[in-house]
Scaffold this motif. Sequence first.
Motif, short mmCIF file in Angstrom:
data_model
loop_
_atom_site.label_atom_id
_atom_site.label_comp_id
_atom_site.label_asym_id
_atom_site.label_seq_id
_atom_site.Cartn_x
_atom_site.Cartn_y
_atom_site.Cartn_z
N ASN A 46 16.91 -1.16 6.52
CA ASN A 46 17.48 0.00 7.19
C ASN A 46 17.28 1.26 6.38
O ASN A 46 17.32 1.24 5.15
CB ASN A 46 18.98 -0.19 7.45
N GLU A 47 17.09 2.35 7.10
CA GLU A 47 16.95 3.67 6.48
C GLU A 47 18.27 4.44 6.51
O GLU A 47 18.44 5.42 5.80
CB GLU A 47 15.88 4.49 7.22
N ARG A 48 19.20 3.98 7.37
CA ARG A 48 20.46 4.72 7.55
C ARG A 48 21.63 3.87 7.05
O ARG A 48 21.85 2.75 7.54
CB ARG A 48 20.68 5.04 9.03
N PRO A 49 22.42 4.39 6.11
CA PRO A 49 23.56 3.62 5.57
C PRO A 49 24.53 3.14 6.64
O PRO A 49 25.09 2.04 6.52
CB PRO A 49 24.23 4.62 4.62
N GLU A 50 24.71 3.91 7.72
CA GLU A 50 25.66 3.49 8.75
C GLU A 50 25.22 2.22 9.47
O GLU A 50 26.01 1.57 10.15
CB GLU A 50 25.88 4.61 9.78
N ASP A 51 23.94 1.84 9.30
CA ASP A 51 23.44 0.63 9.94
C ASP A 51 23.65 -0.63 9.10
O ASP A 51 23.35 -1.74 9.56
CB ASP A 51 21.96 0.76 10.26
N PHE A 52 24.14 -0.47 7.84
CA PHE A 52 24.33 -1.66 7.01
C PHE A 52 25.57 -1.63 6.13
O PHE A 52 25.97 -2.67 5.59
CB PHE A 52 23.10 -1.91 6.13
N MET A 53 26.22 -0.49 5.96
CA MET A 53 27.29 -0.37 4.97
C MET A 53 28.52 -1.24 5.27
O MET A 53 29.28 -1.60 4.36
CB MET A 53 27.73 1.09 4.84
N ARG A 54 28.72 -1.59 6.55
CA ARG A 54 29.89 -2.43 6.88
C ARG A 54 29.69 -3.87 6.41
O ARG A 54 30.65 -4.62 6.28
CB ARG A 54 30.19 -2.36 8.37
N GLY A 55 28.46 -4.24 6.19
CA GLY A 55 28.14 -5.48 5.50
C GLY A 55 28.57 -6.75 6.20
O GLY A 55 28.78 -6.81 7.42
N PHE A 56 28.71 -7.79 5.37
CA PHE A 56 29.07 -9.14 5.84
C PHE A 56 30.37 -9.53 5.14
O PHE A 56 30.34 -10.17 4.08
CB PHE A 56 27.95 -10.13 5.50
N PRO A 57 31.54 -9.13 5.70
CA PRO A 57 32.82 -9.45 5.05
C PRO A 57 33.04 -10.96 4.97
O PRO A 57 32.23 -11.76 5.46
CB PRO A 57 33.84 -8.78 5.97
N TRP A 58 34.15 -11.36 4.36
CA TRP A 58 34.43 -12.76 4.08
C TRP A 58 34.14 -13.67 5.28
O TRP A 58 34.62 -13.44 6.38
CB TRP A 58 35.89 -12.92 3.65
N HIS A 59 33.34 -14.71 5.01
CA HIS A 59 33.00 -15.67 6.05
C HIS A 59 32.67 -17.01 5.39
O HIS A 59 32.31 -17.06 4.22
CB HIS A 59 31.83 -15.19 6.90
N PRO A 60 32.78 -18.11 6.15
CA PRO A 60 32.55 -19.44 5.57
C PRO A 60 31.11 -19.91 5.74
O PRO A 60 30.37 -19.41 6.59
CB PRO A 60 33.48 -20.32 6.42
N HIS A 61 30.72 -20.88 4.91
CA HIS A 61 29.49 -21.65 5.09
C HIS A 61 29.76 -23.09 4.67
O HIS A 61 30.52 -23.34 3.73
CB HIS A 61 28.33 -21.11 4.24
N ARG A 62 29.11 -24.01 5.33
CA ARG A 62 29.12 -25.42 4.90
C ARG A 62 27.82 -26.06 5.36
O ARG A 62 27.29 -25.75 6.42
CB ARG A 62 30.31 -26.18 5.49
N GLY A 63 27.27 -26.95 4.53
CA GLY A 63 26.14 -27.77 4.94
C GLY A 63 24.77 -27.14 4.80
O GLY A 63 23.78 -27.73 5.23
N ILE A 64 24.69 -25.95 4.18
CA ILE A 64 23.40 -25.28 4.06
C ILE A 64 23.24 -24.67 2.66
O ILE A 64 24.18 -24.65 1.86
CB ILE A 64 23.22 -24.15 5.10
N GLU A 65 22.03 -24.16 2.42
CA GLU A 65 21.77 -23.32 1.25
C GLU A 65 21.16 -22.03 1.76
O GLU A 65 20.43 -22.02 2.75
CB GLU A 65 20.82 -24.02 0.28
N THR A 66 21.48 -20.92 1.10
CA THR A 66 20.90 -19.64 1.50
C THR A 66 20.22 -18.99 0.30
O THR A 66 20.70 -19.10 -0.83
CB THR A 66 21.95 -18.67 2.06
N ILE A 67 19.10 -18.32 0.56
CA ILE A 67 18.46 -17.53 -0.48
C ILE A 67 18.40 -16.09 -0.01
O ILE A 67 17.97 -15.80 1.12
CB ILE A 67 17.06 -18.04 -0.86
N THR A 68 18.88 -15.19 -0.85
CA THR A 68 18.86 -13.76 -0.58
C THR A 68 17.90 -13.11 -1.57
O THR A 68 18.03 -13.30 -2.77
CB THR A 68 20.26 -13.15 -0.72
#
Length: 303
Positions: A46-68
């Motif tokens: 994204n080029e505009r902060p308003e399109d990403f700044m709210r982010g990914f607040p607390w959330h669960p995961h189970r059974g997977i692996e993630t790479i960022t």
Amino acid sequence: MSLRPTLETRQAVPTMEGAGVHLHRAFGFQDPSELDPFLLFDDFRNERPEDFMRGFPWHPHRGIETITYVLSGTVDHADSLGNTGSLGAGDIQWMTAGSGILHQEMPQGNAQGQMHGFQLWANLPSDLKMTAPRYQDVEAKEIPEIFEDDGTRVKVVVGSFWGKTGPVDGIAADPQYLDIYVPPGVKKTFPVDTYRRAFAYVFEGAGVFSDASAPTGVLLEKEVAGEEVNIRDMSGNRTLIRFGTGDEVTVQAGEEGIRFLLISGAPIQEPVAWHGPIVMNTQEELQKAFSELRNGTFIKPAH
């Protein structure tokens, strides 16, 4: 050596996740056997902060692996294990959710307000679904980079390639995750283990991935020579290329060069029961996970 055929070429689709993050999804929430062991791939650029700044607040995961994998900007993270940190440009993080984790990921733009990164989800086999959660954070300087005489560059994010081994280890899918740049007009072949599922994701420039049944690299040679060529034959920005079986992939870069991720992993070939951030093998396991989320027993004590 046998060239992997191109089974499908498609564009990533705009979507929204988290608390309102605009991103493009190359695959996910459809047929989990298509790119087994991988489940989902997102390009958050994204080029505009308003399109990403709210982010990914607390959330669960189970059974997977993630790479960022962060290319520009930063991602601040925190989790239920007490880990906190920030991923900067070129850094990677592999998170094994295992039996269950709660976390948050909050993107921050660079000095120009831009943010760019990728997130890949890899499935866990049934015997590791409930393994202990863990994080691996890796700084950009730890990622080996290969420089070829023709100008080709390869960052070995995960796995081993051309004598270099990435710093992340112990991943169930035993993946190979490469960030590749091929300069203008150069044709290059990359080995891929025959027994892995593989895909490429183009995010800069354009090029043609040769098909075993109908090689199209000659089109790019025409373009480099200044002749007219059908742009639809090229794979450009935000394009997913899904490969069939074989042990090598060939690409010819266009006039601006091409940069893409080449990712492969060993298929798990197990049933998938999937809802949102939780991926199990059966509907009963899935229902149990959400029941534990509701009653406060989702996070398991450390052994």
